[in-house]
Design an enzyme around this catalytic site. Sequence first.
Site, PDB file in Angstrom:
ATOM      1  N   ASP A 160       0.840  -1.199   0.000  1.00  0.00           N
ATOM      2  CA  ASP A 160       0.000   0.000   0.000  1.00  0.00           C
ATOM      3  C   ASP A 160       0.876   1.249   0.000  1.00  0.00           C
ATOM      4  O   ASP A 160       1.691   1.446   0.907  1.00  0.00           O
ATOM      5  CB  ASP A 160      -0.911   0.032   1.233  1.00  0.00           C
ATOM      6  N   LYS A 214      -6.505  -7.305   0.694  1.00  0.00           N
ATOM      7  CA  LYS A 214      -7.623  -7.696   1.548  1.00  0.00           C
ATOM      8  C   LYS A 214      -7.374  -9.040   2.227  1.00  0.00           C
ATOM      9  O   LYS A 214      -7.650  -9.215   3.416  1.00  0.00           O
ATOM     10  CB  LYS A 214      -8.925  -7.739   0.746  1.00  0.00           C
ATOM     11  N   ALA A 256      -4.418 -10.558   2.867  1.00  0.00           N
ATOM     12  CA  ALA A 256      -3.345 -10.432   3.852  1.00  0.00           C
ATOM     13  C   ALA A 256      -3.817  -9.672   5.087  1.00  0.00           C
ATOM     14  O   ALA A 256      -3.470 -10.028   6.222  1.00  0.00           O
ATOM     15  CB  ALA A 256      -2.148  -9.727   3.219  1.00  0.00           C
ATOM     16  N   GLU A 280     -10.370 -10.054  -4.661  1.00  0.00           N
ATOM     17  CA  GLU A 280      -9.222  -9.417  -5.308  1.00  0.00           C
ATOM     18  C   GLU A 280      -8.356 -10.433  -6.043  1.00  0.00           C
ATOM     19  O   GLU A 280      -7.256 -10.102  -6.490  1.00  0.00           O
ATOM     20  CB  GLU A 280      -8.381  -8.644  -4.277  1.00  0.00           C
ATOM     21  N   LEU A 283     -21.715  -0.863   7.558  1.00  0.00           N
ATOM     22  CA  LEU A 283     -22.277   0.458   7.268  1.00  0.00           C
ATOM     23  C   LEU A 283     -21.362   1.592   7.717  1.00  0.00           C
ATOM     24  O   LEU A 283     -21.828   2.697   7.984  1.00  0.00           O
ATOM     25  CB  LEU A 283     -23.643   0.600   7.960  1.00  0.00           C
ATOM     26  N   GLU A 306     -19.391   4.136   9.819  1.00  0.00           N
ATOM     27  CA  GLU A 306     -19.555   4.691  11.161  1.00  0.00           C
ATOM     28  C   GLU A 306     -20.936   4.397  11.748  1.00  0.00           C
ATOM     29  O   GLU A 306     -21.145   4.515  12.961  1.00  0.00           O
ATOM     30  CB  GLU A 306     -19.318   6.200  11.141  1.00  0.00           C
ATOM     31  N   LYS A 307     -21.879   3.968  10.900  1.00  0.00           N
ATOM     32  CA  LYS A 307     -23.222   3.612  11.386  1.00  0.00           C
ATOM     33  C   LYS A 307     -23.266   2.204  11.968  1.00  0.00           C
ATOM     34  O   LYS A 307     -24.298   1.787  12.499  1.00  0.00           O
ATOM     35  CB  LYS A 307     -24.242   3.747  10.262  1.00  0.00           C
ATOM     36  N   GLY A 308     -22.167   1.448  11.854  1.00  0.00           N
ATOM     37  CA  GLY A 308     -22.144   0.108  12.412  1.00  0.00           C
ATOM     38  C   GLY A 308     -22.404  -0.941  11.354  1.00  0.00           C
ATOM     39  O   GLY A 308     -21.785  -0.941  10.292  1.00  0.00           O
ATOM     40  N   ASP A 355     -11.537  -5.332   6.341  1.00  0.00           N
ATOM     41  CA  ASP A 355     -10.740  -6.553   6.424  1.00  0.00           C
ATOM     42  C   ASP A 355     -10.534  -6.963   7.880  1.00  0.00           C
ATOM     43  O   ASP A 355     -10.630  -8.145   8.223  1.00  0.00           O
ATOM     44  CB  ASP A 355      -9.398  -6.365   5.742  1.00  0.00           C
TER      45      ASP A 355
END
Length: 297
Positions: free
Chosen positions: A12, A39, A41, A137, A218, A220-222, A249
């Site tokens: 990355d 993803k 790894a 991926e 979702l 920050e909405k969980g 991940d």
Amino acid sequence: MNITVVGSTNIDLVYTVPHIVKAGETLHSTEHELFFGGKGANQAVTASQLGANVEFIGNVGADDFGEQVKQNLQEKGVKTEAVQKIGLTGQAIIQVADSGENSIVLFPGANFLVTREQISAAKDKIEASDVLLLQLEIPIPVVEAAAEIAAQKGVHIILNPAPAQQISDSLLGKISILTPNETELEMLTGLKTNNEEDLIQACSLLIQKGVGAVVVTLGEKGSYYMNSNEHGYVQANKVEVKDTTGAGDAFNGALAVGLRQGKSLRESILYASKVAGFVVTQMGAQPPIPHSFRVNK
């Protein structure tokens, strides 16, 4: 807990920016860092750090990055006997905005060179697993081959259908838990996900196709989950977000660990949310996870 991950590895390249770059815009990055990712790894490293025995099946490049990626997996406790070196290591070019949101461009490299034959050669590792973790991926036929082996042995299969793409009903019918985000859920079902009624309809469609349970992440909405017995929201903890790369991940890796601890689906989601909530407070997709999150191997 024996968890096998079939999936991707990446390097990355992360650029910190004021906001995600727009078409035709040039931005100065205030910071640049190199992290390990992919993803598959990311999920493997998370599960290993949480106490699972993890086997990884996939490719790294036959280059310097590839050696670094493989060594990193080994240092994090992930077994790499089934990791092959071929081509160029996959890369992710990631913009991280001041808000914590990110934008990612993927170069698949060696990840798209994983073959069905490679999966067949590692059949014994999949069959000996409690859980098989999959993502998208790597080529779909490879994912299907791994799922077929696991399904025949009754191995619990968790599929994170990312990046978003169509999946055959045959594959869906083998999945124990499917973990899409809202965009991926819409892609899979063709249905909107604007409210709980929409989520119920979309999740129900997937369960009718044979999926054991659906957990919709979702942000920050969980999350929202459904199986044949129950459904509902699970709220996310409020944290100071630094980098959302790898949050999904980490969620999947922790979900697998939670389930193998004997937690219920809802309890496992709460555990996974807690782990993912920590990861987004750190930079990179594979940060060290505190020992307090860990379970005994």
